[in-house]
Design an enzyme around this catalytic site. Sequence first.
Site: not given
Ligand code: AMP
Length: 190
Positions: A128, A14, A134, A89, A146
């Site tokens: 990654r 994404k 990260r 989400r 996740r």
């Molecule tokens: P990402 O970078 O999109 O993989 O997000 C990393 C982490 O941030 C996720 O595993 C969640 O813990 C948190 N996170 C990101 N977006 C959301 C969302 N829309 N709702 C809840 N938690 C989020």
Amino acid sequence: MLNIVLFGPPGAGKGTQSAKLIEKYQLVHLSTGDIFRANIKGGTELGVLAKSFIDQGKLVPDEVTIGMLASEVNKQSDPKGFIFDGFPRTSAQAEALDKLLESKNTGISMMLALEVEEEELRKRLLIRGKDSGRADDQDPAVIQKRIDVYNAETMPVKGYYSGQNKYKGIPGVGEIDTIFDALCVEIDRA
Ligand code: AMP
């Protein structure tokens, strides 16, 4: 306005595709994960709260995430459109996003979903983790959590947009540019 939800499991690509899409279509990129990470780096109250969930592979609570996203949307004056990356989400987030956009006399144009098998996701996330540092990409247990959270809490969001005839699935495996072209075909067709 062109408002796109870019959907897919962790590691689907994404972020990579968003970067290319915003350049081509001049959209505002809102990645909730990126915003949380910036807050963690900045040591804000929101960052401290978000970190406690992110480190465990859990979702940050809806009211926190929705409030943050709304304030980011409201910061933009006269945008051409948005790419929502990693949001919504949960079904509650999807409903809140519809209400927010409706109040601005606009709405979601489409959901573009990058489809990638779980085994491939696990491989990509570990790579990654090494490259980006990260923490949530480095621990196989957090990665699995996740993916499980995605299947349990985020997959219903697909149904939400399918019900509105806005869901478009795109294979997320292969060359980055080939996937990008497939996304553009869907956008240009709309
Ligand atoms: P990402 O970078 O999109 O993989 O997000 C990393 C982490 O941030 C996720 O595993 C969640 O813990 C948190 N996170 C990101 N977006 C959301 C969302 N829309 N709702 C809840 N938690 C989020």
